[in-house]
Design a protein around this motif. Structure first.
Motif, PDB file in Angstrom:
ATOM      1  N   LYS A  99      38.366  30.255  29.206  1.00 21.69           N
ATOM      2  CA  LYS A  99      38.603  30.685  27.823  1.00 21.69           C
ATOM      3  C   LYS A  99      37.699  31.836  27.409  1.00 21.69           C
ATOM      4  O   LYS A  99      38.009  32.549  26.451  1.00 21.69           O
ATOM      5  N   GLU A 100      36.572  32.014  28.120  1.00 24.13           N
ATOM      6  CA  GLU A 100      35.623  33.068  27.764  1.00 24.13           C
ATOM      7  C   GLU A 100      35.796  34.326  28.608  1.00 24.13           C
ATOM      8  O   GLU A 100      35.052  35.287  28.439  1.00 24.13           O
ATOM      9  N   VAL A 101      36.770  34.321  29.534  1.00 25.29           N
ATOM     10  CA  VAL A 101      37.008  35.495  30.372  1.00 25.29           C
ATOM     11  C   VAL A 101      37.811  36.530  29.583  1.00 25.29           C
ATOM     12  O   VAL A 101      38.880  36.222  29.036  1.00 25.29           O
ATOM     13  N   LYS A 102      37.316  37.775  29.546  1.00 23.74           N
ATOM     14  CA  LYS A 102      38.020  38.871  28.866  1.00 23.74           C
ATOM     15  C   LYS A 102      38.995  39.547  29.817  1.00 23.74           C
ATOM     16  O   LYS A 102      40.161  39.757  29.489  1.00 23.74           O
ATOM     17  N   THR A 103      38.543  39.899  31.010  1.00 26.00           N
ATOM     18  CA  THR A 103      39.395  40.495  32.023  1.00 26.00           C
ATOM     19  C   THR A 103      38.673  40.449  33.363  1.00 26.00           C
ATOM     20  O   THR A 103      37.485  40.104  33.428  1.00 26.00           O
ATOM     21  N   PHE A 104      39.369  40.773  34.450  1.00 23.04           N
ATOM     22  CA  PHE A 104      38.739  40.775  35.770  1.00 23.04           C
ATOM     23  C   PHE A 104      39.562  41.626  36.718  1.00 23.04           C
ATOM     24  O   PHE A 104      40.697  42.036  36.414  1.00 23.04           O
TER      25      PHE A 104
ATOM     26  N   ASP B 224      35.109  42.451  43.779  1.00 16.01           N
ATOM     27  CA  ASP B 224      35.691  41.820  42.601  1.00 16.01           C
ATOM     28  C   ASP B 224      34.671  41.797  41.463  1.00 16.01           C
ATOM     29  O   ASP B 224      33.459  41.780  41.701  1.00 16.01           O
ATOM     30  N   TRP B 225      35.177  41.774  40.234  1.00 12.55           N
ATOM     31  CA  TRP B 225      34.278  41.636  39.084  1.00 12.55           C
ATOM     32  C   TRP B 225      34.987  40.930  37.939  1.00 12.55           C
ATOM     33  O   TRP B 225      36.219  40.904  37.872  1.00 12.55           O
ATOM     34  N   VAL B 226      34.168  40.343  37.065  1.00 12.42           N
ATOM     35  CA  VAL B 226      34.669  39.625  35.886  1.00 12.42           C
ATOM     36  C   VAL B 226      33.892  40.098  34.672  1.00 12.42           C
ATOM     37  O   VAL B 226      32.664  40.218  34.716  1.00 12.42           O
ATOM     38  N   GLU B 227      34.615  40.366  33.593  1.00  6.35           N
ATOM     39  CA  GLU B 227      33.968  40.703  32.323  1.00  6.35           C
ATOM     40  C   GLU B 227      34.251  39.593  31.318  1.00  6.35           C
ATOM     41  O   GLU B 227      35.407  39.211  31.108  1.00  6.35           O
ATOM     42  N   MET B 228      33.176  39.061  30.725  1.00  6.79           N
ATOM     43  CA  MET B 228      33.302  37.982  29.759  1.00  6.79           C
ATOM     44  C   MET B 228      33.484  38.547  28.347  1.00  6.79           C
ATOM     45  O   MET B 228      33.201  39.717  28.080  1.00  6.79           O
ATOM     46  N   LYS B 229      33.925  37.702  27.445  1.00  4.79           N
ATOM     47  CA  LYS B 229      34.159  38.135  26.070  1.00  4.79           C
ATOM     48  C   LYS B 229      32.875  38.560  25.362  1.00  4.79           C
ATOM     49  O   LYS B 229      32.915  39.347  24.417  1.00  4.79           O
TER      50      LYS B 229
ATOM     51  N   ASP C 127      39.822  24.537  34.850  1.00  5.34           N
ATOM     52  CA  ASP C 127      39.704  25.511  33.760  1.00  5.34           C
ATOM     53  C   ASP C 127      38.477  26.395  33.896  1.00  5.34           C
ATOM     54  O   ASP C 127      37.925  26.867  32.900  1.00  5.34           O
ATOM     55  N   LYS C 128      38.023  26.613  35.124  1.00  4.68           N
ATOM     56  CA  LYS C 128      36.902  27.503  35.413  1.00  4.68           C
ATOM     57  C   LYS C 128      37.354  28.557  36.421  1.00  4.68           C
ATOM     58  O   LYS C 128      38.109  28.254  37.343  1.00  4.68           O
ATOM     59  N   LEU C 129      36.875  29.789  36.229  1.00  7.56           N
ATOM     60  CA  LEU C 129      37.085  30.839  37.214  1.00  7.56           C
ATOM     61  C   LEU C 129      35.863  30.882  38.118  1.00  7.56           C
ATOM     62  O   LEU C 129      34.738  31.031  37.647  1.00  7.56           O
TER      63      LEU C 129
END
Length: 338
Positions: free
Chosen positions: A61-66, A24-29, A44-46
Motif C-alpha cells: 500500500k505504501e509503494v508509489k512505483t517501481f 531493479d528499484w522501488v520508490e515509496m510514497k 501484501d508485501k513487495l
C-alpha cells in the motif's frame, strides 16, 4: 598493453555485473527509494533483495512505483496474468513491456494481485520435535525431562494439526512434575483467509489433582498471514469442557474459546519468535477460566536442527482446592524441524 586491456575488461565486466545484479528499484510514497532485485510479493508485501540489507518486505500500500530489469509475472485482480518488465508510469500506475515487440500495457497498482506468485504444492507438511533434559547428581539430585512435538498437513482447503507435550521432574527421588497434553485440530478454509475449525484437547496433571481435562469445540478463524517467514491466525469458538479430578468434584460446562497463533522470523531467518495463546471461559460461570500460553525463540542450526528457549504459562482461575492458580516453566531445548 595486454595487462592494461585485461584490467579494463575486468572493470567493465564488474560494472556491468553490478548493474545487472541490482538494476531493479522501488520508490515509496514517502519518497524513499531502494535498489536491488525484486523477487515478488508475499502477504501484501513487495520483496526486494538489496546488496546492503538482504531481503526487505515493503508494504504494498505504501509503494508509489517501481521498475524491474528482468521480466516478472504479474497477476491482476481480474485473473489476467502477464509477463514482462515493469517501468514506472504516472503516480499510482505501472507499465509492463511485454514480449519481443515491446507492447506496453499500463494499469493501476491496486489492480495488481501478485508478482512472481509461486503456487503452493497440493500437499504441504511441516513439523518439529523438541526435547530438553537436565540431570543433577551429588549434593542435589534432580531429573527434568521435557518433550513437545507438532505436525501440520496443509492442502488448498484443509489444514490438519496434531501435537503434544510431556513434562516430568524428580527431586531427591520424588516426583514433583508429571503432566501431559495432546491436541488435534482440523481447519477448513472458506477462502484464503477465513476458515472453520474443529478441535480436541486432552490434558492431565498429577500435581494439580487433574486426572483428565478434555474439551472439544468448533468455531471460526482468520489467517492474516501464512508463509515460511511469518504466520498469524486468530480463532473464536465454543467448546464443551469436562474436568475429571482425582479428589475434587468433577466438573463439566460449555465455554467460549479464543486462540492466537503467531510466529515470525527475525534478522534474515537467523531467529524465529513464536507465541501461542489459548483460553476458555465458562458461559454459566465466568470464573471458569483456563489459559495456556507458549512464548519463545527458535534458533535454526544446521541440517534442520534447532535450539529453543521457551516460557510456558498456564492459568486456572478455579483450580482444585489447595492448588495454585498458575504454573510457569522456563525451558531450553534442542529439536528437529521439517
Amino acid at each position: 598493453m595486454k595487462t592494461a586491456v585485461f584490467v579494463f575488461c575486468i572493470l567493465v565486466s564488474g560494472l556491468i555485473s553490478c548493474k545487472v545484479a541490482y538494476a531493479d528499484w522501488v520508490e515509496m510514497k514517502n519518497g524513499d527509494r531502494l535498489s536491488g532485485i525484486i523477487t515478488g510479493t508475499e502477504n501484501d508485501k513487495l520483496i526486494i533483495n538489496t546488496p546492503y540489507a538482504g531481503s526487505i518486505a515493503l508494504s504494498w500500500k505504501e509503494v508509489k512505483t517501481f521498475e524491474t530489469d528482468s521480466p516478472v509475472v504479474v497477476s491482476l485482480s481480474d485473473e489476467t496474468t502477464l509477463k514482462g518488465t515493469v517501468t514506472p508510469a504516472e503516480d499510482g500506475r505501472i507499465s509492463l513491456r511485454i514480449g519481443e515487440i515491446l507492447e506496453t500495457v499500463s494499469f493501476p497498482l491496486e489492480e495488481v494481485r501478485s508478482i512472481n506468485f509461486k503456487p503452493a504444492p497440493p500437499v504441504q507438511t511441516k513439523g518439529r520435535i523438541n526435547a530438553g533434559v537436565n540431570i543433577s547428581e551429588g549434593n542435589t539430585q534432580t531429573k527434568t525431562y521435557h518433550l513437545d512435538a507438532e505436525a501440520v498437513v496443509r492442502t488448498v482447503k484443509s489444514r490438519y494439526t496434531i501435537g503434544g507435550e510431556l513434562n516430568y521432574e524428580e527431586d531427591e527421588g520424588e516426583e514433583t512434575v508429571d503432566d501431559a497434553l495432546a491436541y488435534l485440530k482440523y481447519d477448513y478454509f472458506l477462502n484464503g483467509k477465513w476458515y472453520l475449525f474443529n478441535n480436541l484437547t486432552l490434558e492431565k496433571d498429577e500435581f494439580k489433582d487433574l486426572r483428565l481435562r478434555s474439551f472439544a469445540g468448533a468455531g471460526v478463524g482468520y489467517q492474516f498471514w501464512e508463509s515460511e517467514l511469518s504466520n498469524l491466525g486468530i480463532e473464536l469458538g465454543v467448546s464443551y469442557v469436562n474436568e475429571d479430578f482425582e479428589e475434587a468434584n468433577d466438573e463439566n460446562y460449555a465455554a467460549g474459546r479464543w486462540a492466537v497463533n503467531y510466529d515470525r522470523y527475525l534478522l534474515e531467518k537467523i531467529i524465529q519468535f513464536f507465541h501461542y495463546h489459548e483460553g476458555l471461559m465458562g458461559f454459566e460461570d465466568t470464573n471458569d477460566i483456563v489459559i495456556r500460553s507458549r512464548t519463545g525463540f527458535r534458533l535454526p542450526l544446521s541440517n534442520n536442527f534447532l535450539a529453543g528457549a521457551q516460557f510456558h504459562y498456564d492459568w486456572d482461575n478455579s483450580p482444585a482446592p489447595g492448588m495454585e492458580n498458575y504454573d510457569k516453566k522456563y525451558l531450553l531445548t534442542i529439536g528437529y524441524s521439517w
